[in-house]
Design an enzyme around this catalytic site. Structure first.
Site: not given
Ligand code: G6P
Length: 606
Positions: A2, A28, A101-102, A486, A601
């Site tokens: 946090c 964060r 935070n913690g 990647e 992501k």
């Molecule tokens: C995407 C990301 C990866 C990740 C994968 C699974 O391909 O680029 O870095 O490992 O999704 O994501 P998750 O959130 O399910 O661990």
């Protein structure tokens, strides 16, 4: 993870500053937020679930009066994202406000003690105990700083807290253990925050509090006391020449590097996972007729590591399966006795959720491990564990991988104990090894960064790379390949070293780079055989092995010696240099390490 912040000025209102600072900390964590100020000897509190701006447009933070206040943006760990669980948290009489935070390890015990003394709790958070503890000490005549000092002495776990109290509206009291805290100094104004990003717009002069420091902050001065001795100490302030962008990354040039460096901390947080959650998942794992570990990407590599841990430590067979293949491969044969253990950092990966939907329809039991409370995975799993690694901004997973592995190791150990499969000595030894992990990881980052940065100059020019490992190191090879490929866009191959002679070896020609992952475990002697096979065909051997392994060092063209560790924990240690290698290769190639092309992501499409 946090973010907390606070501000006290001699004259005027602080709401505007707190709101600005809070927004700087939003990266964060961002599931809920809140601000509390003191005005007219009363606490004013505004908090809710949602992003800071959404909450602001509903509640208007800016009309809050008061020359001191504290604020918080939350990444839920204990208690779902909700208005009551949002910080600040108050005592029974609403005179004390606390942001934290913690993760507290002993909050349940403390909460029970406080409830027995008639304290009324409103939230499900670990933080709220702090407000009630302080209330107890104020009741027996301590002043605010003494009450905070006594309270934090009772806390086990990580914390950075800021406290305000209507009875002493001239100060903010802060304290830290493991979670970061920085104080910003300006004339007639002081700020406190989880990191420099929150205060750099207002001042460049800062004091970084050290572990187990407590500080009494007034508009004019900052007094610092050591929590354990109660002795006053001097901490020198420093002038920062950081830009806001640098501050958000805690001075690191990229999030990826920052997150690699955060791993000693995130592993420590993972080791703090409450036993009741580990027990619950262990119960399900033990009951299943068949257990599938389902995930995508890096999380899938974590599943492969997990399958070795469960088998070797707990004598439990599990099947790691790539989520997008699960239905086609096993869908028709699963049923009510099947347990699906889904790993997903985001808890939102469509491939994983689709597999889980199908499995639910076949009445299988779903359990999960994720980094995001409130994610779809946490809603559909019968039981889940949160890995507490904080938001990961770099697209390539680093700290969330090693924290997944730490949780899997804890689960494997629990399961071994429950099933009575290994001796007390073995269990104790493993437990001790787990405790050493954060420090080991810290050392590995230190010892490998320079040689890896050097190696990256050469590696960035490779046109393709091999990664080989046997046993659990095969999983490390897969993750090493994924990171390097990647991020650097260089095609890479990973294989179980023993299988490399069944095909891949034909790729080898003079000077072809082959990385071996070769810790000192049962597989080592066979790995040496594989090294010889590759060498005989002209491969250039890059090897990561035990720091005392003279033979492997001599056989290799390039060698990085790493500290000895329990074989099942070696992926946590051995993956670190590859994360760094991937990072430095992107720098060499002028690529963006935080946002590799074509990737996201969280992938929410099939
Ligand atoms: C995407 C990301 C990866 C990740 C994968 C699974 O391909 O680029 O870095 O490992 O999704 O994501 P998750 O959130 O399910 O661990």
């Amino acid at each position: 993870m946090c973010g907390i912040t606070g501000c006290i000025v001699r004259e005027g209102d602080v709401a505007n500053i707190l709101y600005n600072s809070l927004k700087r900390l939003e990266y964060r964590g961002y599931d809920s937020a809140g601000i509390s100020t003191i005005y007219d000897n009363k606490l004013i509190v505004k908090k809710d679930v949602g992003k800071i701006d959404e909450i602001h447009s509903k509640l208007n933070f800016l009309d809050m009066r008061g020359n001191l206040g504290i604020a918080h943006t939350r990444w839920a760990t204990h208690g779902a994202p909700s208005k009551v669980n949002a910080h600040p948290h108050l005592d029974c009489e609403e005179k004390i406000a606390v942001v934290h935070n913690g993760v507290l390890e002993n909050f349940l015990e403390l909460r029970q003690e406080l409830e027995a003394r008639k304290h009324i709790f409103r939230s499900k958070t670990d933080t709220e105990v702090i407000a009630h503890l302080i209330e107890e000490y104020l009741k027996i005549g301590k002043n605010l700083s003494e009450a905070v000092l006594e309270s934090v002495r009772k806390l086990r776990g990580s914390f950075a807290i800021a406290v305000i109290y209507t009875g002493e509206p001239d100060k903010i009291v802060v304290a830290r253990n493991e979670s970061p805290l920085v104080i910003g100094l300006a004339k007639d104004m002081k700020l406190i925050a989880s990191d420099v990003a929150a205060l750099i717009e207002y001042t460049k002069e800062v004091i970084f509090l050290q572990n187990r420091d407590l500080s009494i902050v007034t508009p004019e001065k900052v007094e610092i006391i050591q929590i354990d001795t109660g002795i006053k100490i001097d901490r020198k302030s420093m002038e920062l020449n950081w830009t806001l962008d640098m501050a958000t990354k805690s001075g690191f040039p990229h999030f990826l590097l920052k997150e690699i460096y955060e791993q000693p901390h995130t592993i420590r947080e993972a080791l703090r996972i409450q036993e009741k959650y580990l027990d619950l998942l262990t119960e399900f794992l033990d009951r299943g007729r068949e257990i599938f570990l389902v995930a995508s990407g890096t999380s899938h590599n974590a599943c492969i590591v997990g399958s070795y841990m469960f088998s070797k430590l707990a004598r439990l067979t599990t099947y790691p399966v790539i989520a997008s293949e699960f239905i086609e491969n096993y869908g028709s044969s699963i049923g009510i006795d099947t347990v699906i253990f889904a790993l997903s950092q985001s808890g939102e990966t469509a491939d994983v959720l689709t597999a889980l939907d199908y499995a639910r329809y076949r009445a299988a039991t779903i359990i999960g491990l994720t980094n995001v409370l409130g994610s779809t995975l946490t809603r559909i799993a019968r039981a889940y564990i949160l890995q507490n690694a904080g938001p990961e901004i770099g697209v390539a997973a680093t700290k969330t991988f090693t924290s997944q592995l730490t949780v899997l190791a804890l689960l494997a150990l629990r399961l071994a104990r429950k099933r009575g499969k290994i001796s007390q000595n073995e269990m104790d030894e493993f437990q001790d090894e787990l405790r050493r992990l954060p420090n080991l990881v810290e050392n590995v980052i230190k010892l490998s960064e320079k040689p890896i940065a050097e190696l990256s100059k050469e590696a960035a020019r490779f046109s393709s790379i091999f990664f080989l490992g046997r046993g659990i190191s095969y999983a490390t090879a897969l993750e090493a390949r994924l990171k390097v490929m990647e991020l650097s866009y260089i095609p890479c191959i990973a294989y179980p070293a023993g299988e490399s002679k069944h095909g891949p070896i034909s790729v080898i020609e003079e000077g072809y780079p082959v990385f071996f992952i070769a810790p000192n475990d049962n597989t080592r002697k066979h790995v040496i055989g594989n090294v010889m096979e590759m060498k005989a065909r002209g491969a250039k051997i890059y090897c990561l092995g035990d720091e005392g392994d003279r033979e492997l060092r001599e056989l290799s063209d390039w060698y990085l010696g790493l500290p000895s560790v329990h074989e099942l924990l070696s992926p946590i240690i051995y993956v670190i240099p590859f994360q760094l290698l991937a990072y430095y290769m992107t720098i060499e190639k002028g690529l963006d390490p935080d946002k590799p092309r074509n990737l996201a992501k969280s992938v929410t499409v099939l």
